[in-house]
Design a protein around this motif. Structure first.
Motif, short mmCIF file in Angstrom:
data_model
loop_
_atom_site.label_atom_id
_atom_site.label_comp_id
_atom_site.label_asym_id
_atom_site.label_seq_id
_atom_site.Cartn_x
_atom_site.Cartn_y
_atom_site.Cartn_z
N GLU A 85 32.93 45.64 35.04
CA GLU A 85 34.03 45.99 35.95
C GLU A 85 33.55 46.96 37.02
N CYS A 86 34.20 46.85 38.19
CA CYS A 86 33.85 47.72 39.32
C CYS A 86 35.11 47.99 40.14
N VAL A 87 35.34 49.26 40.46
CA VAL A 87 36.42 49.65 41.35
C VAL A 87 35.79 50.51 42.45
N HIS A 88 35.76 49.98 43.67
CA HIS A 88 35.29 50.75 44.81
C HIS A 88 36.42 51.69 45.24
N PRO A 89 36.09 52.82 45.89
CA PRO A 89 37.15 53.76 46.30
C PRO A 89 38.26 53.06 47.09
N GLY A 90 39.48 53.15 46.58
CA GLY A 90 40.62 52.56 47.27
C GLY A 90 40.74 51.05 47.11
N GLY A 91 39.86 50.45 46.31
CA GLY A 91 39.86 48.98 46.18
C GLY A 91 40.45 48.53 44.86
N ILE A 102 31.62 41.20 41.23
CA ILE A 102 30.99 42.48 41.53
C ILE A 102 29.81 42.29 42.49
N ARG A 103 28.96 41.30 42.20
CA ARG A 103 27.80 41.04 43.07
C ARG A 103 28.26 40.68 44.48
N ASP A 104 29.30 39.86 44.59
CA ASP A 104 29.81 39.49 45.91
C ASP A 104 30.32 40.72 46.67
#
Length: 141
Positions: A38-44, A53-55
């Motif tokens: 899992e990945c959450v970018h700031p504000g995303g 995630i790779r995309d």
């Protein structure tokens, strides 16, 4: 810092180096390519699975803006084959003539796989700006 914590610290530093260097190959090498990562970018929004995630990293790293992300206030904990790092990301970006800076609070979760620490969760949330307080108690804007 224990040798184990040093290994986790090096993996975490590798993540931020790949980000600042815009190095998709290095970013790919640090992540564990699982469908449950899992990945959450700031504000995303939350991204689930290595393909998504790779995309997202391909998009972030392909931007024309100059980017520097430096971890500060790094704290590392390890329990068995799981480690987590919490830190403040100091983010600086330039796009043309504009310079932007911000902070994010981040948590990076690593699992030990084949004697390497691999990233499985990155969650970064923007830190809101709070103006400093003057001696009089008034906020400085």
């Amino acid at each position: 810092m224990t040798p184990e914590q040093q290994s986790v610290s090096e993996a975490n530093d590798g993540f931020y180096r790949a980000l600042s260097d815009r190095d998709l190959a290095a970013m790919t090498a640090i992540w564990f390519p699982a469908d449950w990562a899992e990945c959450v970018h700031p504000g995303g929004p939350a991204l689930v699975g290595w393909d998504a995630i790779r995309d997202s990293w391909r998009q972030v790293l392909g931007s024309t803006a100059t980017l520097s992300v430096t971890p500060a206030n790094v704290r590392i904990r390890i329990v068995g084959d799981v480690a987590w790092v919490s830190c403040v990301e100091r983010i600086a970006a330039t796009d043309g003539t504009e310079i932007h800076s911000s902070l994010a609070q981040a948590t990076n979760l690593f699992v030990r796989h084949d004697e390497r620490w691999r990233l499985v969760v990155h969650h970064a949330s923007p830190v809101p700006y709070v103006p400093p307080v003057q001696a009089s108690g008034a906020r400085v804007n």
